[in-house]
Each structure stands twice: as structure tokens, then as C-alpha cells.
Design a protein around this motif. Structure first.
Motif, PDB file in Angstrom:
ATOM      1  N   THR A  47     -30.091  20.238 -55.943  1.00  0.00           N
ATOM      2  CA  THR A  47     -30.600  19.150 -55.118  1.00  0.00           C
ATOM      3  C   THR A  47     -29.544  18.886 -54.051  1.00  0.00           C
ATOM      4  N   PRO A  48     -29.867  18.130 -53.013  1.00  0.00           N
ATOM      5  CA  PRO A  48     -28.809  17.783 -52.048  1.00  0.00           C
ATOM      6  C   PRO A  48     -27.660  17.069 -52.777  1.00  0.00           C
ATOM      7  N   GLY A  49     -26.473  17.588 -52.615  1.00  0.00           N
ATOM      8  CA  GLY A  49     -25.316  16.985 -53.262  1.00  0.00           C
ATOM      9  C   GLY A  49     -25.076  17.441 -54.690  1.00  0.00           C
ATOM     10  N   CYS A  50     -25.872  18.369 -55.190  1.00  0.00           N
ATOM     11  CA  CYS A  50     -25.717  18.869 -56.566  1.00  0.00           C
ATOM     12  C   CYS A  50     -25.722  20.389 -56.547  1.00  0.00           C
ATOM     13  N   THR A  51     -24.533  20.959 -56.557  1.00  0.00           N
ATOM     14  CA  THR A  51     -24.375  22.410 -56.516  1.00  0.00           C
ATOM     15  C   THR A  51     -23.784  22.862 -57.838  1.00  0.00           C
ATOM     16  N   ARG A  52     -24.364  23.916 -58.408  1.00  0.00           N
ATOM     17  CA  ARG A  52     -23.926  24.405 -59.714  1.00  0.00           C
ATOM     18  C   ARG A  52     -23.902  25.925 -59.739  1.00  0.00           C
ATOM     19  N   TRP A  53     -23.153  26.460 -60.713  1.00  0.00           N
ATOM     20  CA  TRP A  53     -23.110  27.900 -60.955  1.00  0.00           C
ATOM     21  C   TRP A  53     -23.871  28.188 -62.236  1.00  0.00           C
ATOM     22  N   ARG A  54     -24.555  29.313 -62.261  1.00  0.00           N
ATOM     23  CA  ARG A  54     -25.214  29.757 -63.492  1.00  0.00           C
ATOM     24  C   ARG A  54     -24.134  30.272 -64.445  1.00  0.00           C
ATOM     25  N   LEU A  55     -24.127  29.763 -65.649  1.00  0.00           N
ATOM     26  CA  LEU A  55     -23.127  30.146 -66.632  1.00  0.00           C
ATOM     27  C   LEU A  55     -23.208  31.638 -66.951  1.00  0.00           C
ATOM     28  N   ASP A  56     -24.416  32.196 -67.029  1.00  0.00           N
ATOM     29  CA  ASP A  56     -24.545  33.621 -67.339  1.00  0.00           C
ATOM     30  C   ASP A  56     -23.936  34.489 -66.233  1.00  0.00           C
ATOM     31  N   GLU A  57     -24.017  34.060 -64.975  1.00  0.00           N
ATOM     32  CA  GLU A  57     -23.407  34.819 -63.879  1.00  0.00           C
ATOM     33  C   GLU A  57     -21.884  34.738 -63.935  1.00  0.00           C
ATOM     34  N   LEU A  58     -21.346  33.570 -64.294  1.00  0.00           N
ATOM     35  CA  LEU A  58     -19.890  33.435 -64.444  1.00  0.00           C
ATOM     36  C   LEU A  58     -19.382  34.320 -65.579  1.00  0.00           C
ATOM     37  N   GLU A  59     -20.120  34.335 -66.693  1.00  0.00           N
ATOM     38  CA  GLU A  59     -19.717  35.160 -67.835  1.00  0.00           C
ATOM     39  C   GLU A  59     -19.769  36.642 -67.486  1.00  0.00           C
ATOM     40  N   ALA A  60     -20.775  37.063 -66.741  1.00  0.00           N
ATOM     41  CA  ALA A  60     -20.871  38.464 -66.320  1.00  0.00           C
ATOM     42  C   ALA A  60     -19.709  38.823 -65.406  1.00  0.00           C
ATOM     43  N   TRP A  61     -19.342  37.915 -64.504  1.00  0.00           N
ATOM     44  CA  TRP A  61     -18.209  38.146 -63.601  1.00  0.00           C
ATOM     45  C   TRP A  61     -16.920  38.282 -64.408  1.00  0.00           C
ATOM     46  N   GLU A  62     -16.735  37.417 -65.418  1.00  0.00           N
ATOM     47  CA  GLU A  62     -15.568  37.501 -66.299  1.00  0.00           C
ATOM     48  C   GLU A  62     -15.504  38.849 -67.015  1.00  0.00           C
TER      49      GLU A  62
END
Length: 59
Positions: free
Chosen positions: A38-53
Motif C-alpha cells: 500500500t502507499p507507505g507500506c513496502t515489504r520483502w517476500r520472505l521466500d525471496e530473501l531466503e532464496a537470495w541467502e
């Protein structure tokens, strides 16, 4: 169900400052891009962060 992480949570996960997380978005190859929920609410997908790790550990 998709789990999301805030910039604060991402920073805590990697032991860096929140500004570093935002710097990584533009400068670190393959670092996951955040999603504006939403406007003012930016998030990362946890599964994408884990894949990057996992990809970093595999190198």
C-alpha cells in the motif's frame, strides 16, 4: 501463505542498518526488490530473501 518482512526486519536479519537494506536494493546484484503493498507500506517476500541467502551461501 506469503510471509513479508519490513525493512527493519530485513536489517535485523542481516545485521545491518535499514539504510543499508535500501542501498542493497539498487547496488547488490540479485537482491530481492521490495513490494509496495500500500502507499507507505513496502515489504520483502520472505521466500525471496531466503532464496537470495541460499544463493550467497552456495557460492
Amino acid at each position: 501463505m506469503t510471509t513479508f518482512a519490513s525493512d527493519k526486519q530485513v536489517a535485523e536479519r542481516f545485521g545491518v542498518a535499514r539504510t543499508t537494506v535500501w542501498r542493497w536494493v539498487n547496488s547488490v546484484p540479485h537482491f530481492p526488490k521490495p513490494i509496495a503493498l500500500t502507499p507507505g507500506c513496502t515489504r520483502w517476500r520472505l521466500d525471496e530473501l531466503e532464496a537470495w541467502e541460499r544463493a550467497r551461501v552456495a557460492k
